[in-house]
Design a protein around this motif. Structure first.
Motif, short mmCIF file in Angstrom:
data_model
loop_
_atom_site.label_atom_id
_atom_site.label_comp_id
_atom_site.label_asym_id
_atom_site.label_seq_id
_atom_site.Cartn_x
_atom_site.Cartn_y
_atom_site.Cartn_z
N ASP A 256 -2.67 10.42 1.34
CA ASP A 256 -4.04 10.62 0.88
C ASP A 256 -4.98 10.88 2.07
OD1 ASP A 256 -5.46 7.96 1.69
OD2 ASP A 256 -3.56 7.33 0.77
N ARG A 257 -6.20 11.33 1.76
CA ARG A 257 -7.16 11.68 2.82
C ARG A 257 -7.52 10.51 3.72
NH1 ARG A 257 -11.43 15.32 -0.57
NH2 ARG A 257 -9.87 16.73 -1.42
N ASP A 258 -7.65 9.31 3.14
CA ASP A 258 -8.00 8.14 3.95
C ASP A 258 -6.94 7.90 5.03
OD1 ASP A 258 -10.34 7.58 2.52
OD2 ASP A 258 -9.31 6.23 1.13
N THR A 259 -5.68 7.97 4.64
CA THR A 259 -4.58 7.74 5.57
C THR A 259 -4.52 8.84 6.62
OG1 THR A 259 -3.34 6.61 3.84
CG2 THR A 259 -2.09 7.35 5.77
N LEU A 260 -4.64 10.09 6.18
CA LEU A 260 -4.60 11.21 7.12
C LEU A 260 -5.73 11.13 8.13
CD1 LEU A 260 -3.66 14.12 4.70
CD2 LEU A 260 -2.25 13.19 6.54
N ALA A 261 -6.94 10.86 7.65
CA ALA A 261 -8.10 10.79 8.55
C ALA A 261 -7.97 9.64 9.53
CB ALA A 261 -9.39 10.67 7.74
N ALA A 262 -7.39 8.53 9.09
CA ALA A 262 -7.22 7.36 9.96
C ALA A 262 -6.21 7.64 11.07
CB ALA A 262 -6.77 6.16 9.14
N GLN A 263 -5.30 8.57 10.86
CA GLN A 263 -4.25 8.86 11.84
C GLN A 263 -4.55 10.07 12.70
OE1 GLN A 263 -0.61 9.20 9.60
NE2 GLN A 263 -0.65 7.07 8.98
N ALA A 264 -5.47 10.93 12.28
CA ALA A 264 -5.68 12.21 12.95
C ALA A 264 -6.59 12.10 14.17
CB ALA A 264 -6.28 13.21 11.97
N ASP A 265 -6.20 12.80 15.23
CA ASP A 265 -7.06 12.96 16.40
C ASP A 265 -7.92 14.21 16.23
OD1 ASP A 265 -6.06 10.73 17.79
OD2 ASP A 265 -4.36 11.92 18.48
N VAL A 266 -7.37 15.20 15.51
CA VAL A 266 -8.06 16.46 15.26
C VAL A 266 -7.94 16.78 13.78
CG1 VAL A 266 -8.08 18.95 15.74
CG2 VAL A 266 -7.51 17.33 17.57
N ILE A 267 -9.07 17.17 13.18
CA ILE A 267 -9.09 17.58 11.78
C ILE A 267 -9.72 18.96 11.72
CG2 ILE A 267 -10.05 17.11 9.48
CD1 ILE A 267 -10.12 14.11 10.32
N ILE A 268 -9.04 19.89 11.05
CA ILE A 268 -9.55 21.25 10.90
C ILE A 268 -9.72 21.53 9.42
CG2 ILE A 268 -9.14 23.70 11.35
CD1 ILE A 268 -7.32 22.77 13.69
N THR A 269 -10.92 21.95 9.04
CA THR A 269 -11.17 22.33 7.65
C THR A 269 -11.38 23.84 7.61
OG1 THR A 269 -13.54 21.93 7.88
CG2 THR A 269 -12.21 20.11 7.05
N ILE A 270 -10.68 24.48 6.68
CA ILE A 270 -10.81 25.93 6.54
C ILE A 270 -10.87 26.20 5.03
CG2 ILE A 270 -9.83 28.19 7.08
CD1 ILE A 270 -8.19 26.82 9.29
N THR A 271 -12.04 25.96 4.47
CA THR A 271 -12.20 26.09 3.02
C THR A 271 -13.51 26.80 2.70
OG1 THR A 271 -13.48 24.09 2.58
CG2 THR A 271 -11.10 23.82 2.79
N SER A 272 -13.73 27.00 1.42
CA SER A 272 -15.02 27.51 0.95
C SER A 272 -15.64 26.46 0.02
CB SER A 272 -14.85 28.85 0.24
OG SER A 272 -13.88 28.73 -0.80
N CYS A 273 -15.47 25.19 0.36
CA CYS A 273 -15.95 24.07 -0.46
C CYS A 273 -17.47 23.97 -0.48
CB CYS A 273 -15.41 22.75 0.07
SG CYS A 273 -13.70 22.47 -0.34
N PHE A 274 -17.95 23.36 -1.55
CA PHE A 274 -19.37 23.06 -1.68
C PHE A 274 -19.59 21.56 -1.85
CE2 PHE A 274 -19.28 27.54 -2.45
CZ PHE A 274 -20.47 28.00 -1.90
N GLU A 275 -18.58 20.78 -1.48
CA GLU A 275 -18.72 19.33 -1.46
C GLU A 275 -17.82 18.80 -0.35
OE1 GLU A 275 -15.64 17.73 -4.75
OE2 GLU A 275 -17.36 18.80 -5.54
#
Length: 140
Positions: A2-21
């Motif tokens: 899940d996102r919580d686990t991934l974010a807690a472990q990541a040194d670098v996060i890359i978002t490549i979306t067209s999100c509006f939230e």
């Protein structure tokens, strides 16, 4: 995972979306993380919580675009950061000694998609892949 686990472990996060939230909240971000927001720039676009930018060092390739239609637009509009808090990445490239980054600082790159820079990065990526023997050529 899940996102919580991934974010807690990541040194670098890359978002490549067209999100509006926001996909990433301030509660999910951790000290020392670098976040690169590379998704489509348009009015209303949003990949991360504006509160993340409030406590981060924010860099961009095009400050005016970043504050009006980039990832930074919401944080600027909400008064969480000032328009001149956005630092042009060219300044850092020209004067790397001007960058002081504590180990626990969150950094955000609000990429706006400057075509020439994209091509330069792509060229380097292809060259490195070729040197490593991992590149593949595809006939068009």
């Amino acid at each position: 995972m899940d996102r919580d686990t991934l974010a807690a472990q990541a040194d670098v996060i890359i978002t490549i979306t067209s999100c509006f939230e926001p996909l990433l909240t301030a509660d999910q971000s951790r000290p020392g993380t670098h976040i690169a927001c590379m998704g489509t720039d348009t009015a209303g676009k949003q990949e991360i919580d504006p509160a993340i930018l409030a406590g981060a060092q924010v860099f961009t390739d095009a400050p005016e675009q970043a504050r009006t239609i980039g990832e930074s637009q919401h944080a600027v509009a909400q008064g969480l950061i000032a328009a001149d808090d956005l630092r042009a990445i060219g300044e850092v490239i020209d004067a790397p000694d001007s960058l002081s980054r504590p180990a626990d600082a969150i950094t955000v790159f609000d990429g706006t998609g400057v075509g020439l820079q994209d091509l330069a990065v792509a060229r380097v990526a292809v060259e490195r892949a070729a040197e490593a023997g991992t590149a593949s050529e595809i006939a068009w």
